[in-house]
Design a protein around this motif. Structure first.
Motif, PDB file in Angstrom:
ATOM      1  N   ARG A 227       0.849  -1.198   0.000  1.00 33.42           N
ATOM      2  CA  ARG A 227       0.000   0.000   0.000  1.00 33.42           C
ATOM      3  C   ARG A 227       0.882   1.244   0.000  1.00 33.42           C
ATOM      4  O   ARG A 227       1.827   1.345   0.771  1.00 33.42           O
ATOM      5  CB  ARG A 227      -0.913   0.018   1.228  1.00 33.42           C
ATOM      6  CG  ARG A 227      -1.931   1.152   1.213  1.00 33.42           C
ATOM      7  CD  ARG A 227      -2.878   1.061   2.389  1.00 33.42           C
ATOM      8  NE  ARG A 227      -2.207   1.368   3.646  1.00 33.42           N
ATOM      9  CZ  ARG A 227      -2.770   1.262   4.844  1.00 33.42           C
ATOM     10  NH1 ARG A 227      -4.003   0.792   4.947  1.00 33.42           N
ATOM     11  NH2 ARG A 227      -2.118   1.575   5.942  1.00 33.42           N
ATOM     12  N   ALA A 228       0.588   2.176  -0.893  1.00 28.81           N
ATOM     13  CA  ALA A 228       1.367   3.409  -0.971  1.00 28.81           C
ATOM     14  C   ALA A 228       0.940   4.384   0.117  1.00 28.81           C
ATOM     15  O   ALA A 228      -0.205   4.366   0.581  1.00 28.81           O
ATOM     16  CB  ALA A 228       1.195   4.050  -2.347  1.00 28.81           C
ATOM     17  N   ALA A 229       1.866   5.242   0.511  1.00 26.49           N
ATOM     18  CA  ALA A 229       1.583   6.238   1.546  1.00 26.49           C
ATOM     19  C   ALA A 229       1.026   7.513   0.919  1.00 26.49           C
ATOM     20  O   ALA A 229       1.269   7.820  -0.244  1.00 26.49           O
ATOM     21  CB  ALA A 229       2.859   6.566   2.318  1.00 26.49           C
ATOM     22  N   THR A 230       0.262   8.233   1.705  1.00 25.16           N
ATOM     23  CA  THR A 230      -0.160   9.568   1.312  1.00 25.16           C
ATOM     24  C   THR A 230       0.640  10.590   2.108  1.00 25.16           C
ATOM     25  O   THR A 230       1.169  10.293   3.179  1.00 25.16           O
ATOM     26  CB  THR A 230      -1.651   9.793   1.596  1.00 25.16           C
ATOM     27  OG1 THR A 230      -1.906   9.552   2.991  1.00 25.16           O
ATOM     28  CG2 THR A 230      -2.508   8.859   0.781  1.00 25.16           C
ATOM     29  N   LYS A 231       0.728  11.793   1.602  1.00 23.18           N
ATOM     30  CA  LYS A 231       1.402  12.849   2.337  1.00 23.18           C
ATOM     31  C   LYS A 231       0.597  13.190   3.586  1.00 23.18           C
ATOM     32  O   LYS A 231      -0.629  13.132   3.575  1.00 23.18           O
ATOM     33  CB  LYS A 231       1.559  14.093   1.462  1.00 23.18           C
ATOM     34  CG  LYS A 231       2.477  13.902   0.264  1.00 23.18           C
ATOM     35  CD  LYS A 231       2.599  15.190  -0.521  1.00 23.18           C
ATOM     36  CE  LYS A 231       3.545  15.007  -1.702  1.00 23.18           C
ATOM     37  NZ  LYS A 231       3.679  16.246  -2.493  1.00 23.18           N
ATOM     38  N   PRO A 232       1.283  13.547   4.686  1.00 21.74           N
ATOM     39  CA  PRO A 232       0.560  13.874   5.916  1.00 21.74           C
ATOM     40  C   PRO A 232      -0.456  15.002   5.727  1.00 21.74           C
ATOM     41  O   PRO A 232      -1.539  14.967   6.256  1.00 21.74           O
ATOM     42  CB  PRO A 232       1.684  14.300   6.863  1.00 21.74           C
ATOM     43  CG  PRO A 232       2.893  13.609   6.346  1.00 21.74           C
ATOM     44  CD  PRO A 232       2.721  13.580   4.865  1.00 21.74           C
TER      45      PRO A 232
END
Length: 312
Positions: A227-232
Protein backbone atom coordinates in the motif's frame (compact mmCIF):
# COMPACT_ATOMS: atom_id res chain seq x y z
CA UNK A 1 7.89 38.00 27.36
CA UNK A 2 4.33 37.98 28.79
CA UNK A 3 2.46 36.51 31.76
CA UNK A 4 0.22 33.61 30.81
CA UNK A 5 0.01 29.88 30.16
CA UNK A 6 2.88 28.33 28.20
CA UNK A 7 3.19 24.87 26.66
CA UNK A 8 6.50 23.09 26.15
CA UNK A 9 7.17 20.51 23.43
CA UNK A 10 9.92 17.89 23.28
CA UNK A 11 11.38 15.68 20.54
CA UNK A 12 14.52 13.56 20.91
CA UNK A 13 16.66 10.67 19.79
CA UNK A 14 16.75 8.45 21.79
CA UNK A 15 15.15 9.68 25.05
CA UNK A 16 14.85 12.98 26.90
CA UNK A 17 13.00 14.66 29.74
CA UNK A 18 12.41 18.35 30.55
CA UNK A 19 12.29 19.68 34.12
CA UNK A 20 11.07 23.16 35.07
CA UNK A 21 11.26 24.94 38.41
CA UNK A 22 8.18 27.14 38.80
CA UNK A 23 8.61 27.43 42.56
CA UNK A 24 11.94 27.60 44.47
CA UNK A 25 13.21 24.08 45.15
CA UNK A 26 10.39 22.42 43.21
CA UNK A 27 11.91 21.02 39.99
CA UNK A 28 9.20 19.03 38.18
CA UNK A 29 9.15 16.91 35.03
CA UNK A 30 6.87 18.59 32.49
CA UNK A 31 7.34 16.50 29.31
CA UNK A 32 9.37 13.51 28.15
CA UNK A 33 10.27 11.24 25.23
CA UNK A 34 10.35 7.52 26.06
CA UNK A 35 11.12 6.24 22.55
CA UNK A 36 12.96 8.17 19.89
CA UNK A 37 11.16 10.54 17.54
CA UNK A 38 12.00 12.22 14.27
CA UNK A 39 13.78 15.56 14.29
CA UNK A 40 11.35 18.15 15.75
CA UNK A 41 8.53 15.58 15.64
CA UNK A 42 6.62 16.98 18.62
CA UNK A 43 3.23 15.30 18.24
CA UNK A 44 3.81 11.55 18.03
CA UNK A 45 3.44 10.22 21.58
CA UNK A 46 1.55 11.26 24.66
CA UNK A 47 3.83 13.03 27.09
CA UNK A 48 5.80 15.06 24.53
CA UNK A 49 3.65 18.13 25.20
CA UNK A 50 3.40 19.63 28.66
CA UNK A 51 0.21 20.78 30.32
CA UNK A 52 -0.33 24.58 30.29
CA UNK A 53 2.10 26.16 32.76
CA UNK A 54 1.55 29.65 34.18
CA UNK A 55 4.68 31.82 33.96
CA UNK A 56 5.18 35.48 34.89
CA UNK A 57 6.57 38.17 32.62
CA UNK A 58 10.15 39.20 33.44
CA UNK A 59 10.76 36.33 35.88
CA UNK A 60 13.68 33.92 35.41
CA UNK A 61 12.90 30.20 35.55
CA UNK A 62 15.38 27.35 35.96
CA UNK A 63 15.10 24.46 33.51
CA UNK A 64 16.96 21.19 32.99
CA UNK A 65 16.92 18.77 30.08
CA UNK A 66 18.24 15.21 30.42
CA UNK A 67 19.12 13.53 27.16
CA UNK A 68 20.04 9.87 26.59
CA UNK A 69 21.36 8.51 23.29
CA UNK A 70 22.17 4.86 22.68
CA UNK A 71 23.58 4.74 19.14
CA UNK A 72 23.35 6.41 15.77
CA UNK A 73 22.02 9.93 15.36
CA UNK A 74 21.31 12.07 18.40
CA UNK A 75 19.47 15.32 19.04
CA UNK A 76 16.78 16.89 21.13
CA UNK A 77 14.53 19.88 20.48
CA UNK A 78 12.49 21.86 22.98
CA UNK A 79 9.61 23.99 21.68
CA UNK A 80 7.67 26.72 23.46
CA UNK A 81 4.14 27.82 22.58
CA UNK A 82 3.60 31.48 23.43
CA UNK A 83 0.32 32.36 25.20
CA UNK A 84 -2.45 33.45 22.84
CA UNK A 85 -2.92 36.68 24.83
CA UNK A 86 0.53 37.74 23.58
CA UNK A 87 -0.43 37.04 20.00
CA UNK A 88 -3.71 38.96 20.30
CA UNK A 89 -1.96 41.92 21.91
CA UNK A 90 0.12 42.56 18.81
CA UNK A 91 -2.49 41.68 16.19
CA UNK A 92 -3.63 44.31 13.71
CA UNK A 93 -6.91 42.44 13.27
CA UNK A 94 -9.88 42.77 15.65
CA UNK A 95 -9.61 39.06 16.31
CA UNK A 96 -7.22 36.20 15.73
CA UNK A 97 -8.70 33.35 13.75
CA UNK A 98 -7.12 29.92 13.83
CA UNK A 99 -7.57 27.28 11.17
CA UNK A 100 -7.10 23.71 12.33
CA UNK A 101 -7.78 20.25 10.99
CA UNK A 102 -6.91 16.65 11.60
CA UNK A 103 -5.09 14.67 8.96
CA UNK A 104 -4.92 10.87 8.99
CA UNK A 105 -2.47 9.86 6.27
CA UNK A 106 -2.54 6.40 4.75
CA UNK A 107 0.59 4.62 5.91
CA UNK A 108 2.98 2.83 3.58
CA UNK A 109 3.13 -0.99 3.77
CA UNK A 110 5.94 -3.05 2.22
CA UNK A 111 6.27 -6.85 2.09
CA UNK A 112 9.70 -8.54 2.34
CA UNK A 113 9.83 -12.26 1.48
CA UNK A 114 12.57 -14.91 1.42
CA UNK A 115 11.87 -18.61 0.83
CA UNK A 116 13.25 -21.77 -0.73
CA UNK A 117 14.08 -25.41 0.03
CA UNK A 118 16.66 -26.02 2.79
CA UNK A 119 16.83 -22.30 3.49
CA UNK A 120 19.43 -21.08 6.00
CA UNK A 121 21.93 -18.27 6.57
CA UNK A 122 21.46 -14.51 6.56
CA UNK A 123 20.54 -11.63 4.26
CA UNK A 124 20.64 -7.83 4.25
CA UNK A 125 18.11 -5.12 3.47
CA UNK A 126 19.32 -2.25 1.29
CA UNK A 127 17.69 1.18 1.09
CA UNK A 128 18.66 3.40 -1.83
CA UNK A 129 17.28 6.68 -3.20
CA UNK A 130 18.40 8.30 -6.45
CA UNK A 131 17.21 11.67 -7.78
CA UNK A 132 16.10 12.42 -11.36
CA UNK A 133 19.71 13.17 -12.38
CA UNK A 134 20.96 9.81 -11.16
CA UNK A 135 22.66 11.23 -8.07
CA UNK A 136 22.54 8.93 -5.04
CA UNK A 137 20.83 10.71 -2.15
CA UNK A 138 20.60 7.82 0.27
CA UNK A 139 22.30 4.41 0.29
CA UNK A 140 22.47 2.13 3.34
CA UNK A 141 22.60 -1.56 4.15
CA UNK A 142 21.45 -3.32 7.30
CA UNK A 143 23.52 -5.76 9.28
CA UNK A 144 23.06 -9.47 8.59
CA UNK A 145 19.47 -10.60 9.26
CA UNK A 146 18.79 -14.26 10.01
CA UNK A 147 16.55 -16.03 7.47
CA UNK A 148 13.94 -16.75 10.18
CA UNK A 149 14.31 -13.49 12.13
CA UNK A 150 11.50 -12.63 14.51
CA UNK A 151 9.36 -9.57 13.94
CA UNK A 152 11.24 -7.80 16.73
CA UNK A 153 14.67 -8.58 15.26
CA UNK A 154 13.64 -7.63 11.73
CA UNK A 155 12.25 -4.32 13.03
CA UNK A 156 15.49 -3.62 14.89
CA UNK A 157 17.75 -4.14 11.88
CA UNK A 158 15.40 -2.22 9.59
CA UNK A 159 15.60 0.68 12.04
CA UNK A 160 19.38 0.83 11.61
CA UNK A 161 19.09 1.87 7.96
CA UNK A 162 16.13 4.22 8.31
CA UNK A 163 17.54 5.87 11.47
CA UNK A 164 14.49 5.02 13.54
CA UNK A 165 12.36 2.01 14.29
CA UNK A 166 9.00 3.78 14.04
CA UNK A 167 7.28 1.01 12.15
CA UNK A 168 5.30 -2.15 12.84
CA UNK A 169 6.39 -5.57 11.63
CA UNK A 170 4.30 -8.73 11.27
CA UNK A 171 5.98 -12.05 10.34
CA UNK A 172 4.16 -14.83 8.46
CA UNK A 173 5.43 -18.35 7.51
CA UNK A 174 5.64 -19.27 3.82
CA UNK A 175 5.44 -22.58 1.98
CA UNK A 176 7.88 -23.71 -0.72
CA UNK A 177 5.94 -21.71 -3.34
CA UNK A 178 6.27 -18.48 -1.39
CA UNK A 179 2.65 -18.48 -0.26
CA UNK A 180 1.52 -17.78 3.29
CA UNK A 181 0.73 -20.91 5.31
CA UNK A 182 -1.15 -21.14 8.58
CA UNK A 183 1.48 -23.01 10.62
CA UNK A 184 5.10 -22.27 11.48
CA UNK A 185 5.83 -25.99 11.23
CA UNK A 186 7.64 -26.89 8.02
CA UNK A 187 7.93 -23.29 6.88
CA UNK A 188 10.13 -22.85 3.80
CA UNK A 189 10.58 -19.13 4.40
CA UNK A 190 9.04 -16.01 5.88
CA UNK A 191 7.31 -12.79 4.97
CA UNK A 192 7.81 -9.62 7.01
CA UNK A 193 5.04 -7.07 6.48
CA UNK A 194 6.26 -3.61 7.48
CA UNK A 195 3.87 -0.72 8.14
CA UNK A 196 5.71 2.60 8.33
CA UNK A 197 4.49 5.28 10.73
CA UNK A 198 6.54 7.97 9.00
CA UNK A 199 7.70 8.99 5.54
CA UNK A 200 10.78 6.88 4.91
CA UNK A 201 13.60 8.09 2.63
CA UNK A 202 12.77 7.17 -0.94
CA UNK A 203 9.02 6.95 -0.42
CA UNK A 204 7.27 7.20 -3.77
CA UNK A 205 10.48 6.74 -5.77
CA UNK A 206 12.07 3.45 -4.81
CA UNK A 207 11.59 0.34 -2.71
CA UNK A 208 14.17 -1.22 -0.40
CA UNK A 209 15.90 -4.34 -1.72
CA UNK A 210 17.03 -7.68 -0.30
CA UNK A 211 20.67 -8.75 -0.67
CA UNK A 212 20.69 -12.56 -0.48
CA UNK A 213 24.46 -13.13 -0.50
CA UNK A 214 24.46 -14.83 2.90
CA UNK A 215 21.51 -17.15 2.28
CA UNK A 216 21.89 -20.84 1.43
CA UNK A 217 19.50 -23.18 -0.36
CA UNK A 218 17.32 -22.62 -3.41
CA UNK A 219 16.74 -19.00 -2.47
CA UNK A 220 13.95 -16.80 -3.77
CA UNK A 221 13.07 -13.31 -2.59
CA UNK A 222 10.69 -10.46 -3.29
CA UNK A 223 9.97 -6.93 -2.08
CA UNK A 224 6.52 -5.57 -2.92
CA UNK A 225 4.61 -2.40 -2.19
CA UNK A 226 1.39 -3.50 -0.51
CA UNK A 227 0.00 0.00 0.00
CA UNK A 228 1.37 3.41 -0.97
CA UNK A 229 1.58 6.24 1.55
CA UNK A 230 -0.16 9.57 1.31
CA UNK A 231 1.40 12.85 2.34
CA UNK A 232 0.56 13.87 5.92
CA UNK A 233 -1.01 17.13 4.66
CA UNK A 234 -1.96 18.05 1.12
CA UNK A 235 -4.57 19.87 -0.90
CA UNK A 236 -5.94 23.41 -0.84
CA UNK A 237 -8.01 25.67 1.43
CA UNK A 238 -9.72 29.05 1.36
CA UNK A 239 -9.87 31.95 3.81
CA UNK A 240 -12.84 34.30 4.24
CA UNK A 241 -13.17 37.84 5.56
CA UNK A 242 -16.39 39.89 5.78
CA UNK A 243 -18.19 37.67 3.31
CA UNK A 244 -15.41 37.54 0.70
CA UNK A 245 -13.49 34.32 0.04
CA UNK A 246 -10.06 33.80 -1.42
CA UNK A 247 -9.18 31.55 -4.32
CA UNK A 248 -7.85 28.06 -3.55
CA UNK A 249 -4.60 28.29 -1.58
CA UNK A 250 -2.02 25.53 -1.30
CA UNK A 251 -1.63 23.85 2.09
CA UNK A 252 2.07 24.91 2.15
CA UNK A 253 1.58 28.47 0.89
CA UNK A 254 4.36 30.97 1.59
CA UNK A 255 3.53 33.69 4.15
CA UNK A 256 3.95 36.44 1.52
CA UNK A 257 1.56 34.72 -0.90
CA UNK A 258 -0.98 34.35 1.90
CA UNK A 259 -0.62 38.06 2.68
CA UNK A 260 -1.46 38.92 -0.95
CA UNK A 261 -4.51 36.65 -0.83
CA UNK A 262 -5.73 38.31 2.37
CA UNK A 263 -5.34 41.80 0.90
CA UNK A 264 -7.34 40.69 -2.14
CA UNK A 265 -10.34 39.83 0.05
CA UNK A 266 -10.31 43.17 1.84
CA UNK A 267 -7.74 43.15 4.63
CA UNK A 268 -5.53 46.18 5.14
CA UNK A 269 -2.59 46.22 2.70
CA UNK A 270 -0.19 46.99 5.56
CA UNK A 271 -0.73 43.67 7.31
CA UNK A 272 2.17 41.33 7.72
CA UNK A 273 1.97 37.55 7.71
CA UNK A 274 4.42 35.39 9.59
CA UNK A 275 4.72 31.62 9.35
CA UNK A 276 4.30 30.93 13.04
CA UNK A 277 4.23 27.60 14.83
CA UNK A 278 6.51 27.14 17.81
CA UNK A 279 9.11 29.48 19.19
CA UNK A 280 11.92 26.93 19.31
CA UNK A 281 14.91 26.52 21.53
CA UNK A 282 16.93 23.95 19.64
CA UNK A 283 19.94 22.28 21.18
CA UNK A 284 21.92 19.60 19.37
CA UNK A 285 25.02 18.13 20.95
CA UNK A 286 26.99 14.92 20.36
CA UNK A 287 26.64 12.32 23.06
CA UNK A 288 28.51 9.12 23.78
CA UNK A 289 26.82 5.75 23.91
CA UNK A 290 24.82 5.20 27.11
CA UNK A 291 25.87 8.60 28.48
CA UNK A 292 23.34 11.15 29.74
CA UNK A 293 23.66 14.60 28.17
CA UNK A 294 23.02 17.41 30.65
CA UNK A 295 22.11 20.96 29.69
CA UNK A 296 20.84 24.02 31.54
CA UNK A 297 19.38 27.04 29.75
CA UNK A 298 16.91 29.86 30.36
CA UNK A 299 14.26 31.68 28.37
CA UNK A 300 15.26 35.29 27.83
CA UNK A 301 12.92 38.18 27.21
CA UNK A 302 12.47 38.72 23.50
CA UNK A 303 10.43 41.46 21.85
CA UNK A 304 8.26 39.99 19.12
CA UNK A 305 5.68 41.96 17.16
CA UNK A 306 3.09 39.85 15.42
CA UNK A 307 0.49 41.61 13.32
CA UNK A 308 -1.19 38.51 11.97
CA UNK A 309 -0.72 34.90 12.88
CA UNK A 310 -0.71 32.09 10.32
CA UNK A 311 -0.44 28.69 11.96
CA UNK A 312 -0.45 25.29 10.28
Amino acid sequence: PVSGSYKFYLAADDQAEVYLETKPGNLESICSVKRYTGFREFFRDEGQVSKPIDLEKGKTYYMEVYHLNGRGENYFSVGVEIPSVYIEKYSSLPEVQRISWESKPRREIISFRVWGENLSGTFKVQAREVDSKGQVLFDRESQEIKYNATSKDFSYWLGTIFWRGDHEVERKPLDKNGQVQSSEQGAAGYEWIVTYNYIRPGTGTSLPGILIGGLKGSVKQSVQLVRAATKPISGVFQVSYKGRSSKDLSYNIRPEDLRVALVEIGLDSNIQVFGYGLSLIHISEPTRQAEISYAVFCLKKKIIQMLYVWQL
